[in-house]
Scaffold this active site. Structure first.
Site, short mmCIF file in Angstrom:
data_model
loop_
_atom_site.label_atom_id
_atom_site.label_comp_id
_atom_site.label_asym_id
_atom_site.label_seq_id
_atom_site.Cartn_x
_atom_site.Cartn_y
_atom_site.Cartn_z
CB SER A 207 -0.91 0.02 1.24
OG SER A 207 -0.12 0.01 2.43
CB CYS A 208 3.77 2.27 1.64
SG CYS A 208 2.73 2.28 3.11
CG PHE A 209 7.80 0.70 -0.88
CD1 PHE A 209 7.65 1.49 0.25
CD2 PHE A 209 8.75 -0.30 -0.86
CE1 PHE A 209 8.43 1.29 1.37
CE2 PHE A 209 9.54 -0.51 0.26
CZ PHE A 209 9.38 0.29 1.38
CG ASP B 167 3.86 6.53 -0.13
OD1 ASP B 167 2.68 6.85 -0.38
OD2 ASP B 167 4.22 6.06 0.96
#
Length: 436
Positions: free
Chosen positions: A273-275, A278
């Site tokens: 859900s992040c890399f 983002d």
């Protein structure tokens, strides 16, 4: 302290539960009734190691979930932990941030109108582009306040801060309670003191900085880790061609204290859900500022191409995939989670379906989630690895589940033992790695 956490996802639920564990009185707000009911019954709506134990010990005592914002009136801190999903152009969608901030403001306005005066701190914990807290959250909170009473009628004392999270899925509880660092971005004063007090009892280094710096720290941290992964994968692709074991290479590289051994494991790429989200948001932010982020775009390019190398290797080994039975082991983006967001299995499954393969798949936790993307007319989901491997022409291992390290005789049930792994975890001899 009395704390309201807006958002019951990974960040909000784990943060709220851990803050309750450390002694605070916590209310978690979410818009999904089923999720609220589960939390209030002590059942986590997501899998996260150690989370259920905390919920069972705190729910009904100093932790609850709610569909409304009433708890903001009596809270010292309101934590914003809602999602910032990517827009089609890669930029961060901040509509949930703005909505949460305005709702918080309305409750503060109502409380002040009733004579409930106290200092309150609104803290952004979601990953947001630099400037979001000051340019979006602050105005939205004040708009919410003003919708309930005029500034002349109220004596409002509100502080604002940015407190980025650095939680690894599967280890989020451990990371919250034993963090590398706690970053607190504020203008100083009472807001800084309030967030510092929230973490009383959690011993680690604190970094105090400006709000926009704190926002940028989170993006930069994730972008740097993603860069290490894509760099390792590109080196791994080169090593594969040269017949060199990339893991031996990276072991030697990681012994340099300036580099460290972490995030140097070559494989099928990063997900979650992040890399991906983002790095894409940081690219969009740079481009909107007139900067061409060549390196960051390359990081994403390498990551997008990497899982498809599994398909290329597969076709070199078995030829045309159409009609062939391919077993896929691992659907979650990493082990110890049921999260499939940007899992590297997704492009692999999509390509296998496109090429006409018969697919069987197994994952210890993520099967239900993957069924929402690929139903059983496209992928046959199995209860264990042995069933998925039976009569398969080839196997692709996509997730580093510990149980996969023990697989051996299960591969004997394959029609042909063509085993390609995207994570270096198998102990059987006759396998080939994506980068080794």
């Amino acid at each position: 302290m009395k704390i309201t956490v807006v958002g019951g996802g990974y960040v909000g639920l784990v943060s709220g539960a851990c803050l309750a564990k450390t002694g605070h009185d916590v209310t978690i707000i979410d818009t999904i009734p089923q999720k609220v009911d589960m939390i209030n019954s002590g059942r986590p709506p997501i899998y996260e190691k150690g989370l259920e134990e905390i919920l069972k010990s705190c729910v009904g005592r100093n932790l609850c979930a709610s569909l409304n914002y009433d708890s903001v009136a009596e809270s010292d801190i309101a934590l914003i932990c809602v999602g910032t999903p990517p827009r089609p152009d890669g930029s961060a969608n901040l509509e949930y941030i703005e909505s949460a901030a305005e709702s918080i403001g309305r409750e503060i306005g109502k409380a002040e109108s009733r004579g409930v005066h106290r200092f309150r701190t609104v803290v952004v914990k979601s990953t947001v582009p630099p400037g979001t807290t000051e340019k979006i959250v602050f105005p939205a909170v004040m708009k919410g306040v003003g919708s309930c009473a005029t500034a002349d009628e109220l004596s409002i004392d509100i502080g604002f801060a940015m407190n980025p999270e650095f939680l690894r899925e599967g280890l989020a509880v451990e990371d919250f309670l034993n963090p590398d660092r706690i970053v607190i971005g504020s203008g100083g004063g009472k807001a800084k003191d309030a967030v510092t007090a929230m973490y009383e009892g959690i011993g680690t280094e604190r970094l105090y900085c400006g709000i926009t710096a704190a926002e940028m720290i989170k993006y930069t941290s994730n972008a740097f880790l993603a860069t290490k992964i894509s760099f390792s994968n590109e080196i791994g692709n080169i090593c594969k061609q040269l017949g060199i074991d990339v893991y031996e290479v990276m072991k030697g590289v990681g012994m340099d204290h300036r580099i460290s051994p972490f995030f140097l494991n070559a494989g099928a790429g990063f997900g979650g859900s992040c890399f991906p989200k983002d790095v894409s948001a940081l690219v969009s932010l740079a481009e909107s500022s007139g900067i061409d982020p060549v390196l960051l775009k390359s990081v994403l390019g390498v990551n997008d191409a990497q899982p498809l190398r599994m398909i290329e290797l597969l076709e070199k080994r078995i030829g045309d995939i159409s009609g062939k039975h391919i077993a896929v082991l691992g659907l979650a983006f990493k082990n110890d989670t049921d999260d499939i967001r940007d899992s590297r299995s997704i492009p692999v499954l999509a390509e296998l379906i496109k090429k006409g393969a018969k697919i069987t798949a197994y994952d210890p936790m993520a099967t239900a989630a993957m069924k929402t993307l690929f139903d059983e007319s496209k992928v046959i989901y199995c209860a264990n690895a042995k069933d998925a491997l039976k009569d398969a022409d080839a196997c692709l291992v996509m997730t580093e589940w510990p149980e996969f390290t023990k697989l051996d005789a299960e591969f004997d049930g394959m029609r042909s033992r063509v085993i390609i792994e995207g994570r270096r975890i198998l102990s059987v001899k006759d396998k080939e790695g994506i980068c080794w």
